[in-house]
Design an enzyme around this catalytic site. Structure first.
Site, mmCIF file in Angstrom:
data_model
loop_
_atom_site.group_PDB
_atom_site.id
_atom_site.type_symbol
_atom_site.label_atom_id
_atom_site.label_comp_id
_atom_site.label_asym_id
_atom_site.label_seq_id
_atom_site.Cartn_x
_atom_site.Cartn_y
_atom_site.Cartn_z
ATOM 1 C CG ASP A 134 -2.305 1.115 0.675
ATOM 2 O OD1 ASP A 134 -2.560 1.134 -0.508
ATOM 3 O OD2 ASP A 134 -3.090 1.201 1.733
ATOM 4 C CG ASP A 174 -5.292 -1.659 -3.617
ATOM 5 O OD1 ASP A 174 -6.145 -1.722 -5.082
ATOM 6 O OD2 ASP A 174 -5.205 -0.827 -2.389
ATOM 7 C CG ASP A 315 -12.062 1.334 2.785
ATOM 8 O OD1 ASP A 315 -12.597 -0.354 2.560
ATOM 9 O OD2 ASP A 315 -12.998 1.906 2.250
#
Length: 340
Positions: A134, A174, A315
């Protein structure tokens, strides 16, 4: 008259030698039969392997955060009802090194495999431990390269041990779509290749990150995917993971990506897209709903839709939410308000 020739006396083979030879022969035959049986079993499993499709049933994990929240919530309350309802939905289980480290992840996968057999279902896991995961955002963390190789190798061993169960692996959500912002695409491609090599196996269907329709254009995403060199090594791409885009838009996006890369497959996350997106807001937008159940839709490119991001998990620390991945009762109540 000459003397008749008398044949020599035959030497008798000692009884222990005969017994020993027989034992060796039997052991060799048993070993040969075992090898043949193993080859036949492996061939049967390979021939019977089928990719995910519409109506696929994935495991409903009994150790999900929803299940744990349901056990702790006040009975009869809205948070309790929401958690109980979500705990009963087939949903992907996320493997992270923080919760399932290298010395425990085998047991986690083995437990999911046992549940798959009991439920006549398919294991669905998201592997989420990439180095610089991330890029320092809400879900920052991950392992160093050597630890990541060891962790994914352990996951792969556990999955191969469950050779009788079909496995879906959503590899590092991601990781590719976020790479241009991190400046680390080739490093990430190397880590992902290590993971693919470690995890691949019979009836194991791996999907790498494909972002979603409101992130990169199909041309940009196709270029990113192609540059990893992994499309020929996996089943396809996972779209809309942890996002809220409309299912129809993601189907269109999947087809455009497939055309641009010369053919690939996709799965689409529908866990929280029942009300569509909230503009460009991706971090705990309000007013959202759970979407169509796992296995609801598919076609020649999209293998199926799945619940990948577990509804009710935050989230990140935004719009009132707790740390990413933490159970958030208010979100669970809101997401399920029209379903339970």
């Amino acid at each position: 008259m000459g003397r008749a020739h008398r044949p020599g006396r035959r030497r008798r083979i000692p009884r222990p030698v005969l017994i020993g030879g027989a034992v060796v022969l039997v052991v060799a035959l048993v070993a040969g039969i075992a090898v043949v049986g193993s080859l036949v079993t492996s061939l049967f499993q390979t021939l019977s392997a089928r990719p995910p499709a519409v109506d696929v049933r994935i495991v409903t994990p009994d150790e999900s955060k929803a299940a744990k929240a349901a056990a702790q919530a006040e009975p009869g309350s809205a948070p309790s009802e929401a958690a109980e309802w979500l705990a009963a939905q087939p949903t992907t289980y996320w493997l992270t090194p923080e919760i399932d480290p290298v010395d425990e992840v085998w047991d986690r996968v083995a437990h999911l495999a046992a549940e798959a057999r009991e439920q006549d279902a398919t294991i669905s896991i998201a592997v989420y431990g990439l180095p610089d995961r991330d890029c320092g955002n809400h879900s920052a963390g991950g392992l160093d390269p050597d630890a990541y190789a060891a962790w994914t190798a352990r996951i792969g061993d556990a999955l191969r041990n469950a050779s009788d169960v079909r496995k879906i692996v959503v590899l590092e959500p991601d990781s590719i779509a976020l790479a241009p912002s991190c400046g680390s695409l080739q490093d990430r491609a190397g880590y992902l290749r290590t993971a693919v090599d470690n995890i691949r196996g019979v009836d194991t269907w791996i999907y790498i990150d494909g972002g979603h329709s409101a992130w990169h254009s199909a041309v940009e995403m196709a270029d990113l995917l192609t540059s990893t060199g992994l499309l020929g090594e996996v089943r396809g791409v996972a779209l809309n993971v942890s996002n809220y885009q409309d299912t129809a838009n993601e189907f269109d996006y999947a087809h455009r990506l497939s055309d641009l890369v010369g053919g690939t497959h996709a799965i689409i996350d529908t866990s929280r897209n029942g009300a569509g997106p909230a503009g460009s807001e991706w971090c705990n937008p309000g007013g959202r709903l759970v979407g169509a159940a796992s296995g609801a839709y598919g076609d020649g490119v999209v293998d199926t839709t799945l619940w990948i991001k577990p509804p009710g998990e935050s989230d990140g620390e935004c719009n009132g939410g707790p740390v990413a991945g933490t159970w958030w009762p208010d979100a669970a109540v809101e997401l399920t308000r029209e379903s339970r």
